[in-house]
Design an enzyme around this catalytic site. Structure first.
Site, mmCIF file in Angstrom:
data_model
loop_
_atom_site.group_PDB
_atom_site.id
_atom_site.type_symbol
_atom_site.label_atom_id
_atom_site.label_comp_id
_atom_site.label_asym_id
_atom_site.label_seq_id
_atom_site.Cartn_x
_atom_site.Cartn_y
_atom_site.Cartn_z
ATOM 1 N N ASN A 1 0.872 -1.175 0.000
ATOM 2 C CA ASN A 1 0.000 0.000 0.000
ATOM 3 C C ASN A 1 0.907 1.222 0.000
ATOM 4 O O ASN A 1 1.530 1.528 1.014
ATOM 5 C CB ASN A 1 -0.894 -0.030 1.245
ATOM 6 C CG ASN A 1 -1.682 1.259 1.418
ATOM 7 O OD1 ASN A 1 -1.750 2.083 0.511
ATOM 8 N ND2 ASN A 1 -2.273 1.440 2.593
ATOM 9 N N TRP A 2 0.971 1.894 -1.137
ATOM 10 C CA TRP A 2 1.900 3.024 -1.269
ATOM 11 C C TRP A 2 1.374 4.297 -0.615
ATOM 12 O O TRP A 2 2.093 5.296 -0.548
ATOM 13 C CB TRP A 2 2.192 3.280 -2.751
ATOM 14 C CG TRP A 2 3.136 2.281 -3.345
ATOM 15 C CD1 TRP A 2 3.779 1.248 -2.693
ATOM 16 C CD2 TRP A 2 3.586 2.217 -4.705
ATOM 17 N NE1 TRP A 2 4.578 0.557 -3.568
ATOM 18 C CE2 TRP A 2 4.478 1.130 -4.812
ATOM 19 C CE3 TRP A 2 3.307 2.971 -5.844
ATOM 20 C CZ2 TRP A 2 5.099 0.789 -6.022
ATOM 21 C CZ3 TRP A 2 3.927 2.632 -7.038
ATOM 22 C CH2 TRP A 2 4.820 1.551 -7.122
ATOM 23 N N LYS A 3 0.134 4.316 -0.187
ATOM 24 C CA LYS A 3 -0.439 5.525 0.420
ATOM 25 C C LYS A 3 -0.175 6.717 -0.527
ATOM 26 O O LYS A 3 -0.247 6.534 -1.738
ATOM 27 C CB LYS A 3 0.130 5.725 1.827
ATOM 28 C CG LYS A 3 -0.020 4.427 2.653
ATOM 29 C CD LYS A 3 0.295 4.566 4.096
ATOM 30 C CE LYS A 3 0.110 3.206 4.778
ATOM 31 N NZ LYS A 3 0.297 3.246 6.213
ATOM 32 N N HIS B 1 -9.309 1.252 5.336
ATOM 33 C CA HIS B 1 -7.951 1.342 5.891
ATOM 34 C C HIS B 1 -7.969 2.255 7.113
ATOM 35 O O HIS B 1 -8.750 3.209 7.171
ATOM 36 C CB HIS B 1 -6.994 1.897 4.837
ATOM 37 C CG HIS B 1 -5.574 1.849 5.302
ATOM 38 N ND1 HIS B 1 -5.036 2.841 6.076
ATOM 39 C CD2 HIS B 1 -4.621 0.902 5.160
ATOM 40 C CE1 HIS B 1 -3.778 2.508 6.382
ATOM 41 N NE2 HIS B 1 -3.508 1.339 5.827
ATOM 42 N N GLU C 1 -6.183 4.620 8.071
ATOM 43 C CA GLU C 1 -6.040 6.065 7.832
ATOM 44 C C GLU C 1 -7.348 6.664 7.302
ATOM 45 O O GLU C 1 -7.680 7.811 7.597
ATOM 46 C CB GLU C 1 -4.868 6.333 6.877
ATOM 47 C CG GLU C 1 -3.539 6.205 7.613
ATOM 48 C CD GLU C 1 -2.445 5.524 6.826
ATOM 49 O OE1 GLU C 1 -2.460 5.567 5.590
ATOM 50 O OE2 GLU C 1 -1.551 4.927 7.478
ATOM 51 N N GLU D 1 -4.946 -4.778 10.666
ATOM 52 C CA GLU D 1 -3.881 -3.798 10.860
ATOM 53 C C GLU D 1 -4.114 -3.065 12.178
ATOM 54 O O GLU D 1 -4.911 -2.112 12.228
ATOM 55 C CB GLU D 1 -3.879 -2.786 9.714
ATOM 56 C CG GLU D 1 -3.644 -3.413 8.354
ATOM 57 C CD GLU D 1 -3.095 -2.396 7.352
ATOM 58 O OE1 GLU D 1 -2.049 -2.680 6.773
ATOM 59 O OE2 GLU D 1 -3.695 -1.324 7.193
ATOM 60 N N GLY E 1 3.042 2.351 10.756
ATOM 61 C CA GLY E 1 3.986 3.453 10.573
ATOM 62 C C GLY E 1 4.732 3.834 11.844
ATOM 63 O O GLY E 1 5.351 4.887 11.910
ATOM 64 N N SER F 1 3.987 -2.104 10.177
ATOM 65 C CA SER F 1 5.452 -2.150 10.315
ATOM 66 C C SER F 1 6.056 -3.490 9.893
ATOM 67 O O SER F 1 6.985 -3.978 10.540
ATOM 68 C CB SER F 1 5.855 -1.770 11.745
ATOM 69 O OG SER F 1 5.437 -0.445 12.036
ATOM 70 N N GLY G 1 3.205 -1.109 4.195
ATOM 71 C CA GLY G 1 3.202 0.312 3.863
ATOM 72 C C GLY G 1 4.611 0.769 3.522
ATOM 73 O O GLY G 1 5.117 0.556 2.419
ATOM 74 N N GLY G 2 5.296 1.369 4.486
ATOM 75 C CA GLY G 2 6.612 1.977 4.270
ATOM 76 C C GLY G 2 7.609 1.086 3.539
ATOM 77 O O GLY G 2 8.305 1.535 2.627
HETATM 78 P P1 13P Z 1 3.440 0.455 7.597
HETATM 79 O O1 13P Z 1 3.929 -0.857 6.983
HETATM 80 O O2 13P Z 1 4.172 1.644 7.081
HETATM 81 O O3 13P Z 1 3.364 0.360 9.081
HETATM 82 O O4 13P Z 1 1.932 0.638 7.074
HETATM 83 C C1 13P Z 1 1.029 -0.406 7.198
HETATM 84 C C2 13P Z 1 -0.194 -0.097 6.425
HETATM 85 O O5 13P Z 1 -0.958 0.772 6.794
HETATM 86 C C3 13P Z 1 -0.448 -0.854 5.186
HETATM 87 O O6 13P Z 1 -1.746 -0.642 4.715
#
Ligand code: 13P
Length: 241
Positions: A8-10, A92, A94, A162, A168, A202, A223-224
Site C-alpha cells: 500500500n503506497w499511500k 484502511h 487512515e 492492521e 507506521g 510495520s 506500507g513503508g
Molecule cells: P506500515 O507498513 O508503514 O506500518 O503501514 C502499514 C499499512 O498501513 C499498510 O496498509
C-alpha cells in the site's frame, strides 16, 4: 493457501517514481509462488500497469460507495475497475481515523465493490487504547459485522488486520498477537472466514517471514517497506519460502 504480499503506497510515488520502482522490482520467485499486489495512488495506476515486469494485481486505496455523481475528488468502484484495478482497499485505518470513515460507510463500499466486480480488501484493527482496555475482540467483531452481509455478495475478497498502533510506528505485533487477532476475525466472519487474512503494521524484511509463518496469517499488507523496490522484493521472496 498461496501467500499474498501487498504494498500500500499511500500518498507516495507519482507516475515517474512508479516507473522507476518497477524498473528496479524483480523479486527472485517462481511465477505463481506468491500473489503480489500493489495499491498505488490512482494517478500512478497506469504507469504501474505499463512498467511492471512480473504478474501482479493492482488495486486502488479508496473508493466511493456511489457509482457516479457530484462527489468532487472521489472515484467509484466501476471507474477503478475500468482503469485497470482488480482490488480495492476498504476501511484502511487512515481512512477511518484521519478521514472519519465509519463502519457504515465501509459496508456501503463493500457493496459498491461487489456491484462493480472489484475484489475488496477490507481492513480492520484496534486502537492502542482499545487493546489496553481489553476490547480487542469486541472492536474486531463490531468492525467485521458491519461488512459481512455485502461481503457475501462478492465472489472473491480478502481481509487485512492492521492494529492502528503498529502502523507506521516501527512497532510490530508479535506473530502470536497477529495469530490471536486473525483467529478472532476468522471466527467473526463465520462461513465467510475461508478468505486470506493479511497482517499489516510495520512489516519489514526482518519480521515478514516470522509473521507469515504464524497460524492464520496468510500474507502481509506493507506500507513503508513497500516503497523501495529492493526492500519489498525481499518481503516477496520471504513469502515464497
Ligand atoms: P506500515 O507498513 O508503514 O506500518 O503501514 C502499514 C499499512 O498501513 C499498510 O496498509
Amino acid at each position: 493457501m498461496t501467500r499474498v504480499v501487498a504494498g500500500n503506497w499511500k500518498m507516495h510515488h507519482g507516475p515517474r517514481a512508479t516507473r522507476q520502482f518497477f524498473s528496479d522490482f524483480n523479486p527472485d520467485v517462481r511465477p505463481g509462488a506468491v500473489r503480489v499486489a500493489f495499491f498505488p495512488p490512482d494517478v500512478s495506476l497506469r504507469a504501474a500497469r505499463e512498467s511492471v515486469r512480473i504478474l501482479v494485481e493492482f488495486g486502488v486505496q479508496h473508493i466511493h460507495w456511489e457509482d457516479s455523481g457530484a462527489f468532487t475528488g472521489e472515484t467509484s468502484a466501476g471507474m477503478a475497475k475500468d482503469a485497470g484495478a482488480s482490488l480495492a482497499l476498504i476501511g484502511h485505518s487512515e481512512r477511518r481515523h484521519v478521514f472519519g470513515e465509519t463502519d457504515r460507510e465501509v459496508g456501503l463500499k463493500v457493496e459498491a465493490a461487489a456491484r462493480a466486480g472489484l475484489v475488496p480488501v477490507v481492513c480492520v484493527g484496534e486502537l492502542l487504547e482499545e487493546r489496553k482496555a481489553g476490547r480487542l475482540e469486541r472492536v474486531l467483531r463490531r468492525q467485521v459485522a458491519a461488512f459481512t452481509a455485502p461481503l457475501g455478495q462478492c465472489d472473491r475478497y480478502l481481509v487485512a488486520y492492521e492494529p492502528v498502533w503498529a502502523i507506521g510506528t516501527g512497532e510490530t505485533a508479535t506473530p502470536a498477537d497477529a495469530s490471536e487477532a486473525h483467529a478472532i476475525v476468522r471466527s467473526a466472519l463465520g462461513e465467510l472466514g475461508g478468505c486470506p487474512i493479511l497482517y499489516g503494521g510495520s512489516v519489514k524484511p526482518a519480521n515478514a517471514a516470522a509473521l507469515m509463518s504464524a497460524p492464520d496469517v496468510d500474507g502481509v499488507l506493507v506500507g513503508g517497506a513497500s516503497l523501495d523496490a529492493r526492500v519489498f522484493a525481499r518481503i516477496v521472496e520471504a513469502a515464497a519460502t
